[in-house]
Scaffold this active site. Structure first.
Site, PDB file in Angstrom:
ATOM      1  N   ASP A 126      34.328  50.375  46.645  1.00 51.95           N
ATOM      2  CA  ASP A 126      32.956  50.429  46.121  1.00 51.95           C
ATOM      3  C   ASP A 126      32.126  51.274  47.092  1.00 51.95           C
ATOM      4  O   ASP A 126      31.256  50.768  47.794  1.00 51.95           O
ATOM      5  CB  ASP A 126      32.407  49.012  45.984  1.00 51.95           C
ATOM      6  CG  ASP A 126      33.270  48.155  45.065  1.00 51.95           C
ATOM      7  OD1 ASP A 126      33.152  48.307  43.852  1.00 51.95           O
ATOM      8  OD2 ASP A 126      34.113  47.376  45.575  1.00 51.95           O
TER       9      ASP A 126
ATOM     10  N   GLY B 221      34.565  47.047  51.181  1.00 55.23           N
ATOM     11  CA  GLY B 221      35.615  47.980  50.834  1.00 55.23           C
ATOM     12  C   GLY B 221      35.073  49.346  50.434  1.00 55.23           C
ATOM     13  O   GLY B 221      34.049  49.457  49.758  1.00 55.23           O
ATOM     14  N   GLU B 222      35.794  50.389  50.815  1.00 62.05           N
ATOM     15  CA  GLU B 222      35.441  51.751  50.374  1.00 62.05           C
ATOM     16  C   GLU B 222      35.731  51.936  48.886  1.00 62.05           C
ATOM     17  O   GLU B 222      35.299  52.917  48.295  1.00 62.05           O
ATOM     18  CB  GLU B 222      36.218  52.778  51.216  1.00 62.05           C
ATOM     19  CG  GLU B 222      35.755  52.797  52.659  1.00 62.05           C
ATOM     20  CD  GLU B 222      36.464  53.849  53.511  1.00 62.05           C
ATOM     21  OE1 GLU B 222      37.421  54.484  53.009  1.00 62.05           O
ATOM     22  OE2 GLU B 222      36.055  54.021  54.668  1.00 62.05           O
TER      23      GLU B 222
ATOM     24  N   MET C  75      33.517  38.205  45.398  1.00 58.32           N
ATOM     25  CA  MET C  75      33.249  37.454  44.166  1.00 58.32           C
ATOM     26  C   MET C  75      34.505  36.683  43.721  1.00 58.32           C
ATOM     27  O   MET C  75      34.608  36.265  42.569  1.00 58.32           O
ATOM     28  CB  MET C  75      32.766  38.387  43.059  1.00 58.32           C
ATOM     29  CG  MET C  75      31.461  39.096  43.422  1.00 58.32           C
ATOM     30  SD  MET C  75      30.493  39.614  42.016  1.00 58.32           S
ATOM     31  CE  MET C  75      31.600  40.759  41.225  1.00 58.32           C
TER      32      MET C  75
ATOM     33  N   ARG D 223      39.146  43.303  38.281  1.00 58.37           N
ATOM     34  CA  ARG D 223      39.036  43.632  36.854  1.00 58.37           C
ATOM     35  C   ARG D 223      40.326  44.223  36.284  1.00 58.37           C
ATOM     36  O   ARG D 223      40.453  44.304  35.057  1.00 58.37           O
ATOM     37  CB  ARG D 223      37.877  44.592  36.613  1.00 58.37           C
ATOM     38  CG  ARG D 223      36.512  43.932  36.815  1.00 58.37           C
ATOM     39  CD  ARG D 223      35.366  44.837  36.407  1.00 58.37           C
ATOM     40  NE  ARG D 223      34.114  44.113  36.321  1.00 58.37           N
ATOM     41  CZ  ARG D 223      33.156  44.106  37.256  1.00 58.37           C
ATOM     42  NH1 ARG D 223      33.332  44.787  38.374  1.00 58.37           N
ATOM     43  NH2 ARG D 223      32.048  43.416  37.083  1.00 58.37           N
TER      44      ARG D 223
ATOM     45  N   ALA E 226      38.585  35.810  42.797  1.00 58.52           N
ATOM     46  CA  ALA E 226      39.715  36.445  42.096  1.00 58.52           C
ATOM     47  C   ALA E 226      40.380  37.414  43.077  1.00 58.52           C
ATOM     48  O   ALA E 226      40.552  38.611  42.811  1.00 58.52           O
ATOM     49  CB  ALA E 226      39.269  37.148  40.817  1.00 58.52           C
TER      50      ALA E 226
ATOM     51  N   GLY F 173      43.467  43.804  48.225  1.00 59.84           N
ATOM     52  CA  GLY F 173      42.308  44.552  48.740  1.00 59.84           C
ATOM     53  C   GLY F 173      41.398  43.633  49.549  1.00 59.84           C
ATOM     54  O   GLY F 173      41.014  43.954  50.690  1.00 59.84           O
ATOM     55  N   HIS F 174      41.078  42.474  48.988  1.00 53.90           N
ATOM     56  CA  HIS F 174      40.256  41.505  49.721  1.00 53.90           C
ATOM     57  C   HIS F 174      40.985  41.045  50.994  1.00 53.90           C
ATOM     58  O   HIS F 174      40.371  40.915  52.049  1.00 53.90           O
ATOM     59  CB  HIS F 174      39.982  40.276  48.854  1.00 53.90           C
ATOM     60  CG  HIS F 174      39.218  40.535  47.590  1.00 53.90           C
ATOM     61  ND1 HIS F 174      39.808  40.504  46.354  1.00 53.90           N
ATOM     62  CD2 HIS F 174      37.914  40.826  47.367  1.00 53.90           C
ATOM     63  CE1 HIS F 174      38.906  40.747  45.424  1.00 53.90           C
ATOM     64  NE2 HIS F 174      37.741  40.956  46.008  1.00 53.90           N
TER      65      HIS F 174
HETATM   66  P1  AMP Z   1      34.447  42.000  44.908  1.00 53.47           P
HETATM   67  O1  AMP Z   1      35.050  40.635  44.991  1.00 53.47           O
HETATM   68  O2  AMP Z   1      35.027  42.853  43.842  1.00 53.47           O
HETATM   69  O3  AMP Z   1      32.941  41.964  44.940  1.00 53.47           O
HETATM   70  O4  AMP Z   1      34.880  42.718  46.256  1.00 53.47           O
HETATM   71  C1  AMP Z   1      34.594  42.147  47.512  1.00 53.47           C
HETATM   72  C2  AMP Z   1      34.826  43.184  48.580  1.00 53.47           C
HETATM   73  O5  AMP Z   1      36.183  43.606  48.539  1.00 53.47           O
HETATM   74  C3  AMP Z   1      33.970  44.450  48.361  1.00 53.47           C
HETATM   75  O6  AMP Z   1      33.495  44.889  49.622  1.00 53.47           O
HETATM   76  C4  AMP Z   1      34.945  45.407  47.762  1.00 53.47           C
HETATM   77  O7  AMP Z   1      34.630  46.753  48.012  1.00 53.47           O
HETATM   78  C5  AMP Z   1      36.231  45.013  48.469  1.00 53.47           C
HETATM   79  N1  AMP Z   1      37.391  45.465  47.696  1.00 53.47           N
HETATM   80  C6  AMP Z   1      37.686  45.156  46.414  1.00 53.47           C
HETATM   81  N2  AMP Z   1      38.804  45.808  46.014  1.00 53.47           N
HETATM   82  C7  AMP Z   1      39.210  46.556  47.070  1.00 53.47           C
HETATM   83  C8  AMP Z   1      40.298  47.465  47.290  1.00 53.47           C
HETATM   84  N3  AMP Z   1      41.170  47.751  46.344  1.00 53.47           N
HETATM   85  N4  AMP Z   1      40.384  48.056  48.505  1.00 53.47           N
HETATM   86  C9  AMP Z   1      39.478  47.787  49.479  1.00 53.47           C
HETATM   87  N5  AMP Z   1      38.448  46.932  49.337  1.00 53.47           N
HETATM   88  C10 AMP Z   1      38.315  46.334  48.145  1.00 53.47           C
END
Ligand code: AMP
Length: 278
Positions: free
Chosen positions: A150, A147-148, A30, A187, A32, A36-37
């Site tokens: 979530d 990512g783990e 999503m 967030r 930002a 992690g991404h």
């Molecule tokens: P989001 O943009 O928050 O929807 O996250 C996109 C992907 O990145 C999802 O598969 C998340 O689980 C993963 N993700 C977000 N933060 C982390 C993190 N700190 N460690 C590992 N994966 C992450």
């Protein structure tokens, strides 16, 4: 790195790669973006000849009282990060592309969606399952990376991929944490400095609790209750802190099967989640 916004452009490029029999990785996000991404992206670039990253702030996974309108958006920084990581294609569809007039289909994954975050975020996992199904259909990746962080979402996606005969291999990537242990999240930037410092209590309490639960003769319900009380005493508003099955995400009070600790807690207006192996 090519940037596209339409399904047709995605299909055309994907078809060219299929012709060359190249493995293709997809990393749905999503935006930002943070480290992690970037870790998911690096894994995909390593595993596949081509990597697609999607950025779509999916409205159907946000509840009416949630943070859709203020969800952070950093398109220029995201582009730079992805180009530097060697991403081949950035797919940035808008709402019209993903949910055109007349859109009427939803994907529901029963069971694993019903616990932990499920009751606190009604409709959230349906939104996730639907958008991920669409992205997998659109991009037809060889592998897709999640990512783990979530963890429950990852189990929902694994279930839907099995149930809907999706040819993509779903790959889970370990949680990337800040130096003080806080799981990285888009967030986290909502937190003021006082709450940001306090947020590190979550991984600290989870690590200790995981250790205590493994000790011989541990009284699991009492340990869970003490950890909940500890977070509440520090000003966290707890949605849940549970021991649950690692695959079915069903709360349990024993370590008879592979289990994890799961927490969702709010600090002010910011909701934080984390999970820990036991
Ligand atoms: P989001 O943009 O928050 O929807 O996250 C996109 C992907 O990145 C999802 O598969 C998340 O689980 C993963 N993700 C977000 N933060 C982390 C993190 N700190 N460690 C590992 N994966 C992450």
């Amino acid at each position: 790195m090519k940037i596209i916004t339409t399904i047709q452009a995605l299909r055309d490029i994907r078809a060219g790669w299929a012709h060359e029999k190249q493995a293709v990785g997809l990393v749905p996000t999503m935006g930002a973006l943070h480290e992690g991404h970037a870790t998911l992206v690096r894994q995909s670039v390593k595993d596949n000849a081509k990597t697609i990253v999607s950025i779509f702030v999916n409205p159907t996974q946000f509840g009416p009282q949630e943070d859709l309108a203020r969800y952070p958006r950093t398109p220029e920084e995201d582009e730079k990060l992805l180009a530097a990581e060697g991403v081949d294609l950035l797919y940035r569809p808008d709402e019209q592309v993903m949910y055109p007039e007349g859109f009427a289909t939803g994907v529901t994954v029963k069971g694993v969606s019903d616990y932990l975050c499920g009751p606190f975020r009604p409709g959230h996992f349906n939104g996730v399952a639907t958008v991920v199904s669409k992205l997998l259909n659109q991009a037809q990746p060889t592998c897709a990376y999640f990512g783990e962080k979530d963890w429950q979402q990852l189990q929902v996606i694994r279930r839907l991929a099995r149930d809907l005969d999706v040819a993509t291999t779903i790959i889970g990537v370990p949680i990337v944490r800040e130096a003080d242990g806080l799981a990285m999240s888009s967030r986290n930037r909502y937190l003021d400095s006082e709450n940001r410092a306090k947020a590190a209590l979550i991984p600290r309490i989870m690590r200790q609790l995981a250790q205590d639960l493994r000790a011989a003769g541990a009284d699991i319900p009492t340990l869970l209750e003490a950890a909940r009380a500890g977070l509440c005493a520090e000003g966290f508003v707890l949605d849940y802190l549970e021991l649950a099955g690692a695959e079915d995400c069903t709360p349990r009070q024993d370590l008879g099967a592979p289990s994890r600790l799961f927490v969702a807690a709010r600090l002010g207006a910011t909701r934080l989640i984390d999970n820990w192996p036991v």
